[in-house]
Design a protein around this motif. Structure first.
Motif, mmCIF file in Angstrom:
data_model
loop_
_atom_site.group_PDB
_atom_site.id
_atom_site.type_symbol
_atom_site.label_atom_id
_atom_site.label_comp_id
_atom_site.label_asym_id
_atom_site.label_seq_id
_atom_site.Cartn_x
_atom_site.Cartn_y
_atom_site.Cartn_z
ATOM 1 N N ALA A 115 0.833 -1.205 0.000
ATOM 2 C CA ALA A 115 0.000 0.000 0.000
ATOM 3 C C ALA A 115 0.868 1.256 0.000
ATOM 4 N N THR A 116 1.994 1.204 0.692
ATOM 5 C CA THR A 116 2.913 2.340 0.728
ATOM 6 C C THR A 116 3.438 2.652 -0.669
ATOM 7 N N VAL A 117 3.805 1.612 -1.415
ATOM 8 C CA VAL A 117 4.291 1.813 -2.774
ATOM 9 C C VAL A 117 3.188 2.382 -3.661
ATOM 10 N N LEU A 118 1.971 1.858 -3.530
ATOM 11 C CA LEU A 118 0.862 2.342 -4.344
ATOM 12 C C LEU A 118 0.542 3.801 -4.059
ATOM 13 N N VAL A 119 0.538 4.177 -2.786
ATOM 14 C CA VAL A 119 0.206 5.561 -2.454
ATOM 15 C C VAL A 119 1.317 6.508 -2.903
ATOM 16 N N CYS A 120 2.552 6.005 -2.989
ATOM 17 C CA CYS A 120 3.634 6.807 -3.592
ATOM 18 C C CYS A 120 3.310 7.110 -5.046
ATOM 19 N N GLY A 121 2.798 6.098 -5.762
ATOM 20 C CA GLY A 121 2.401 6.311 -7.148
ATOM 21 C C GLY A 121 1.248 7.283 -7.269
ATOM 22 N N MET A 122 0.308 7.219 -6.325
ATOM 23 C CA MET A 122 -0.821 8.143 -6.339
ATOM 24 C C MET A 122 -0.354 9.577 -6.130
ATOM 25 N N PHE A 123 0.594 9.768 -5.208
ATOM 26 C CA PHE A 123 1.115 11.112 -4.982
ATOM 27 C C PHE A 123 1.938 11.594 -6.159
ATOM 28 N N ALA A 124 2.628 10.659 -6.830
ATOM 29 C CA ALA A 124 3.385 11.035 -8.020
ATOM 30 C C ALA A 124 2.455 11.593 -9.090
ATOM 31 N N ALA A 125 1.221 11.065 -9.141
ATOM 32 C CA ALA A 125 0.243 11.518 -10.118
ATOM 33 C C ALA A 125 -0.401 12.844 -9.732
ATOM 34 N N ILE A 126 -0.004 13.398 -8.596
ATOM 35 C CA ILE A 126 -0.575 14.667 -8.140
ATOM 36 C C ILE A 126 0.497 15.752 -8.025
ATOM 37 N N SER A 127 1.579 15.452 -7.303
ATOM 38 C CA SER A 127 2.577 16.481 -7.023
ATOM 39 C C SER A 127 3.643 16.575 -8.101
ATOM 40 N N GLY A 128 3.924 15.471 -8.814
ATOM 41 C CA GLY A 128 4.956 15.490 -9.850
ATOM 42 C C GLY A 128 6.361 15.592 -9.310
ATOM 43 N N SER A 129 6.514 15.419 -8.013
ATOM 44 C CA SER A 129 7.821 15.585 -7.374
ATOM 45 C C SER A 129 8.136 14.379 -6.514
ATOM 46 N N ASP A 130 9.305 13.786 -6.720
ATOM 47 C CA ASP A 130 9.691 12.646 -5.896
ATOM 48 C C ASP A 130 9.977 13.068 -4.458
ATOM 49 N N ALA A 131 10.582 14.243 -4.279
ATOM 50 C CA ALA A 131 10.883 14.712 -2.920
ATOM 51 C C ALA A 131 9.606 15.014 -2.140
ATOM 52 N N ALA A 132 8.661 15.695 -2.796
ATOM 53 C CA ALA A 132 7.392 16.012 -2.129
ATOM 54 C C ALA A 132 6.622 14.744 -1.816
ATOM 55 N N GLY A 133 6.644 13.779 -2.733
ATOM 56 C CA GLY A 133 5.953 12.506 -2.497
ATOM 57 C C GLY A 133 6.556 11.737 -1.343
ATOM 58 N N ALA A 134 7.889 11.702 -1.283
ATOM 59 C CA ALA A 134 8.563 10.995 -0.192
ATOM 60 C C ALA A 134 8.237 11.633 1.155
ATOM 61 N N ALA A 135 8.218 12.969 1.191
ATOM 62 C CA ALA A 135 7.915 13.665 2.445
ATOM 63 C C ALA A 135 6.480 13.396 2.890
ATOM 64 N N ALA A 136 5.538 13.470 1.936
ATOM 65 C CA ALA A 136 4.126 13.292 2.275
ATOM 66 C C ALA A 136 3.832 11.855 2.697
ATOM 67 N N VAL A 137 4.287 10.898 1.897
ATOM 68 C CA VAL A 137 4.002 9.495 2.193
ATOM 69 C C VAL A 137 4.786 9.024 3.412
ATOM 70 N N GLY A 138 6.028 9.478 3.534
ATOM 71 C CA GLY A 138 6.848 9.075 4.675
ATOM 72 C C GLY A 138 6.237 9.452 6.004
ATOM 73 N N ARG A 139 5.610 10.638 6.065
ATOM 74 C CA ARG A 139 4.969 11.082 7.302
ATOM 75 C C ARG A 139 3.823 10.154 7.702
ATOM 76 N N MET A 140 3.164 9.580 6.710
ATOM 77 C CA MET A 140 2.006 8.741 7.008
ATOM 78 C C MET A 140 2.370 7.286 7.256
ATOM 79 N N THR A 141 3.450 6.804 6.655
ATOM 80 C CA THR A 141 3.638 5.354 6.583
ATOM 81 C C THR A 141 4.854 4.794 7.324
#
Length: 211
Positions: free
Chosen positions: A48-74
């Motif tokens: 689920a963590t990997v999938l939600v990383c992909g979902m954030f990639a489809a929104i923010s377009g940034s690997d750093a922003a995605g890592a920060a957002a998903v990392g805080r949750m997971t």
């Protein structure tokens, strides 16, 4: 003069969209749906963590922003589930790296601007490779989890899994309006990446207040 380009406005807009999703709690809806999708197998939350990383990639377009957002949750939950912290961090980092490929990619906006190529054309070219890399990371996590038995689970029947997924989609379907706007707007040609980013920001803020 070189960076005085309207197209570059899309970059902070996409990052802002991701940040608003986190601050309003809508990002949890993505995680709930991703977890419901993968709970039928061992290593479900890691997947689920990997999938939600992909979902954030489809929104923010940034690997750093995605890592920060998903990392805080997971990351804390991954450690509680039995994953070593270094592996949990590596899993989030690897999943978030798909942000450079899965549209709308900030890197591709810049490349398109420099080379004079349509951003939507680059997005379309990068979509399938980005998804392939995402699923490769997903499969790798499943294999590693089976070898080291970091996380259990996977005891649901098909009926239980379907009911769980239905509940998650019912409570959080509206969060998927945001990536839907971005993808449909850009690939249909109705919106430029900048316009899609601006629309996504406004819609996300409104949903944050109303929902």
């Amino acid at each position: 003069t070189g960076i005085d380009a309207f197209a570059l406005t899309a970059i902070p807009l996409f990052i802002l969209t991701g940040d608003v999703l986190v601050r309003t709690g809508l990002s949890r809806k993505f995680l709930d749906v991703a977890e419901a999708l993968t709970c039928f197998t061992k290593g479900g939350f890691g997947s689920a963590t990997v999938l939600v990383c992909g979902m954030f990639a489809a929104i923010s377009g940034s690997d750093a922003a995605g890592a920060a957002a998903v990392g805080r949750m997971t990351i804390a939950r991954l450690v509680e589930a039995g994953y070593p912290r270094p592996y949990a961090c590596a899993l989030v980092a690897a999943g978030a790296c798909t942000g450079i490929l899965i549209p709308p990619s900030i890197a591709y906006i810049i490349i398109g601007l420099v080379l004079g190529v349509s951003a939507s054309t680059l997005f379309l070219a990068a979509l399938i490779p980005g998804l392939c890399i995402l699923f490769a990371i997903l499969i790798t996590n499943l294999v590693v989890n089976r070898i080291y038995a970091y996380e259990g689970g996977g005891n649901l029947t098909f009926r239980e899994w379907l009911a769980n997924l239905g509940r998650s989609l019912k409570s959080g379907w509206y969060a998927f309006i945001v990536p839907g706007i971005i993808f449909y707007g850009i690939f249909s040609g109705r919106l430029t990446p900048t316009e899609a980013g601006a629309t996504a920001v406004v819609v996300t803020i409104l949903m944050g207040f109303l929902l």
